[in-house]
Scaffold this motif. Sequence first.
Motif, PDB file in Angstrom:
ATOM      1  N   LEU A 130       0.828  -1.206   0.000  1.00  0.00           N
ATOM      2  CA  LEU A 130       0.000   0.000   0.000  1.00  0.00           C
ATOM      3  C   LEU A 130       0.863   1.257   0.000  1.00  0.00           C
ATOM      4  N   VAL A 131       1.886   1.255   0.841  1.00  0.00           N
ATOM      5  CA  VAL A 131       2.790   2.410   0.929  1.00  0.00           C
ATOM      6  C   VAL A 131       3.522   2.620  -0.391  1.00  0.00           C
ATOM      7  N   ALA A 132       4.028   1.540  -0.976  1.00  0.00           N
ATOM      8  CA  ALA A 132       4.803   1.638  -2.218  1.00  0.00           C
ATOM      9  C   ALA A 132       3.970   2.177  -3.370  1.00  0.00           C
ATOM     10  N   ASN A 133       2.704   1.799  -3.407  1.00  0.00           N
ATOM     11  CA  ASN A 133       1.855   2.173  -4.552  1.00  0.00           C
ATOM     12  C   ASN A 133       0.991   3.400  -4.308  1.00  0.00           C
ATOM     13  N   ARG A 134       1.182   4.008  -3.157  1.00  0.00           N
ATOM     14  CA  ARG A 134       0.395   5.187  -2.802  1.00  0.00           C
ATOM     15  C   ARG A 134       0.628   6.335  -3.784  1.00  0.00           C
ATOM     16  N   GLN A 135       1.899   6.510  -4.193  1.00  0.00           N
ATOM     17  CA  GLN A 135       2.230   7.611  -5.089  1.00  0.00           C
ATOM     18  C   GLN A 135       2.974   7.139  -6.339  1.00  0.00           C
ATOM     19  N   SER A 136       2.860   5.858  -6.643  1.00  0.00           N
ATOM     20  CA  SER A 136       3.581   5.314  -7.795  1.00  0.00           C
ATOM     21  C   SER A 136       2.695   5.328  -9.042  1.00  0.00           C
ATOM     22  N   ASP A 137       3.256   5.759 -10.171  1.00  0.00           N
ATOM     23  CA  ASP A 137       2.523   5.767 -11.435  1.00  0.00           C
ATOM     24  C   ASP A 137       2.306   4.354 -11.964  1.00  0.00           C
ATOM     25  N   ASN A 138       3.303   3.491 -11.761  1.00  0.00           N
ATOM     26  CA  ASN A 138       3.229   2.100 -12.206  1.00  0.00           C
ATOM     27  C   ASN A 138       3.148   1.176 -10.993  1.00  0.00           C
ATOM     28  N   TYR A 139       2.292   0.133 -11.103  1.00  0.00           N
ATOM     29  CA  TYR A 139       2.109  -0.764  -9.962  1.00  0.00           C
ATOM     30  C   TYR A 139       3.407  -1.488  -9.616  1.00  0.00           C
ATOM     31  N   VAL A 140       3.742  -1.468  -8.335  1.00  0.00           N
ATOM     32  CA  VAL A 140       4.945  -2.134  -7.829  1.00  0.00           C
ATOM     33  C   VAL A 140       4.510  -3.312  -6.972  1.00  0.00           C
ATOM     34  N   ARG A 141       5.110  -4.476  -7.190  1.00  0.00           N
ATOM     35  CA  ARG A 141       4.778  -5.664  -6.403  1.00  0.00           C
ATOM     36  C   ARG A 141       5.948  -5.991  -5.484  1.00  0.00           C
ATOM     37  N   ILE A 142       5.685  -6.004  -4.173  1.00  0.00           N
ATOM     38  CA  ILE A 142       6.736  -6.290  -3.187  1.00  0.00           C
ATOM     39  C   ILE A 142       6.367  -7.546  -2.401  1.00  0.00           C
ATOM     40  N   TYR A 143       7.323  -8.449  -2.311  1.00  0.00           N
ATOM     41  CA  TYR A 143       7.147  -9.679  -1.536  1.00  0.00           C
ATOM     42  C   TYR A 143       8.003  -9.586  -0.277  1.00  0.00           C
ATOM     43  N   LEU A 144       7.418  -9.948   0.845  1.00  0.00           N
ATOM     44  CA  LEU A 144       8.121  -9.870   2.125  1.00  0.00           C
ATOM     45  C   LEU A 144       8.458 -11.268   2.623  1.00  0.00           C
ATOM     46  N   ASP A 145       9.681 -11.437   3.118  1.00  0.00           N
ATOM     47  CA  ASP A 145      10.084 -12.717   3.705  1.00  0.00           C
ATOM     48  C   ASP A 145      10.891 -12.436   4.959  1.00  0.00           C
ATOM     49  N   ALA A 146      11.002 -13.433   5.829  1.00  0.00           N
ATOM     50  CA  ALA A 146      11.759 -13.291   7.066  1.00  0.00           C
ATOM     51  C   ALA A 146      12.550 -14.561   7.314  1.00  0.00           C
ATOM     52  N   GLU A 147      13.863 -14.434   7.214  1.00  0.00           N
ATOM     53  CA  GLU A 147      14.762 -15.566   7.471  1.00  0.00           C
ATOM     54  C   GLU A 147      14.388 -16.800   6.642  1.00  0.00           C
ATOM     55  N   GLY A 148      13.953 -16.604   5.380  1.00  0.00           N
ATOM     56  CA  GLY A 148      13.631 -17.723   4.507  1.00  0.00           C
ATOM     57  C   GLY A 148      12.356 -18.464   4.867  1.00  0.00           C
ATOM     58  N   TYR A 149      11.457 -17.821   5.629  1.00  0.00           N
ATOM     59  CA  TYR A 149      10.232 -18.479   6.071  1.00  0.00           C
ATOM     60  C   TYR A 149       9.370 -18.951   4.893  1.00  0.00           C
ATOM     61  N   ARG A 150       9.256 -18.113   3.861  1.00  0.00           N
ATOM     62  CA  ARG A 150       8.364 -18.436   2.742  1.00  0.00           C
ATOM     63  C   ARG A 150       8.741 -19.757   2.075  1.00  0.00           C
ATOM     64  N   GLU A 151      10.031 -19.969   1.849  1.00  0.00           N
ATOM     65  CA  GLU A 151      10.484 -21.191   1.192  1.00  0.00           C
ATOM     66  C   GLU A 151      10.247 -22.408   2.088  1.00  0.00           C
ATOM     67  N   ARG A 152      10.508 -22.233   3.401  1.00  0.00           N
ATOM     68  CA  ARG A 152      10.263 -23.347   4.336  1.00  0.00           C
ATOM     69  C   ARG A 152       8.779 -23.687   4.393  1.00  0.00           C
ATOM     70  N   ARG A 153       7.943 -22.669   4.392  1.00  0.00           N
ATOM     71  CA  ARG A 153       6.498 -22.886   4.427  1.00  0.00           C
ATOM     72  C   ARG A 153       6.032 -23.577   3.147  1.00  0.00           C
ATOM     73  N   LYS A 154       6.609 -23.166   2.007  1.00  0.00           N
ATOM     74  CA  LYS A 154       6.250 -23.775   0.723  1.00  0.00           C
ATOM     75  C   LYS A 154       6.584 -25.267   0.732  1.00  0.00           C
ATOM     76  N   GLU A 155       7.775 -25.602   1.197  1.00  0.00           N
ATOM     77  CA  GLU A 155       8.187 -27.004   1.256  1.00  0.00           C
ATOM     78  C   GLU A 155       7.283 -27.802   2.198  1.00  0.00           C
ATOM     79  N   ALA A 156       6.906 -27.203   3.327  1.00  0.00           N
ATOM     80  CA  ALA A 156       6.036 -27.878   4.289  1.00  0.00           C
ATOM     81  C   ALA A 156       4.652 -28.128   3.684  1.00  0.00           C
ATOM     82  N   LEU A 157       4.142 -27.137   2.931  1.00  0.00           N
ATOM     83  CA  LEU A 157       2.823 -27.290   2.303  1.00  0.00           C
ATOM     84  C   LEU A 157       2.850 -28.357   1.209  1.00  0.00           C
ATOM     85  N   GLU A 158       3.944 -28.413   0.447  1.00  0.00           N
ATOM     86  CA  GLU A 158       4.072 -29.440  -0.599  1.00  0.00           C
ATOM     87  C   GLU A 158       4.094 -30.833   0.011  1.00  0.00           C
ATOM     88  N   THR A 159       4.824 -30.980   1.117  1.00  0.00           N
ATOM     89  CA  THR A 159       4.877 -32.267   1.821  1.00  0.00           C
ATOM     90  C   THR A 159       3.498 -32.638   2.361  1.00  0.00           C
TER      91      THR A 159
END
Length: 205
Positions: free
Chosen positions: A119-148
């Motif tokens: 929301l903050v990034a796109n508040r004043q941006s002319d072109n849509y910006v997509r930002i992904y947030l991760d913490a200590e590789g949590y997203r990849e670990r969660r992905k592997e856990a969900l696949e299992t």
Amino acid sequence: MRKVTVSGKSVDEAVELGLSKLQTTKEQVEIKVIEEAQKGFFGLLGGKPAVVEVKLKPDPIKEAILFLRETIDKMGISASVEKDERNEGIFLNITGVDIGVLIGKRGQTLDSLQYLVNLVANRQSDNYVRIYLDAEGYRERRKEALETLAMRLSNKALRTKREVRLEPMNAHERKIIHTTLQNVKGITTYSDGEEPNRRIIVAPK
């Protein structure tokens, strides 16, 4: 220096001077004409220069990172933020101590932070910006856990010949389950319920 007020014989000349002082390009600034140039009597006496304000546009990524760092500080967590630019968007990875607080149960706090950062990034941006947030590789670990988990529950559905209902998940996590099982023989998946309690059903065909 984020903005300058400059003058010139014409608006264009004043703008060029402002761009030079800010060391930037016209696409990166907002221009406000304060006074138009006025010719003097017989084009000689009493003329006035053009005056313009040249202001740098906010950088959406810098604004988002600043907001994220301030939010983390207010939560009393000592952490750093690293930026990684990829084809699919901008990835911001948080590293530090007590990162579990930022992740939350099943990543819910991290998802909320990601939503706010976008929301903050796109508040004043002319072109849509997509930002992904991760913490200590949590997203990849969660992905592997969900696949299992998906494979384990698909085997259960095949063995018992009964549907298996998963816990409610967000759209991103449901997509991981669907993708993992889309080519598994004898298994189909579909979503059921309303957000935020929408869940996946793994069923034998």
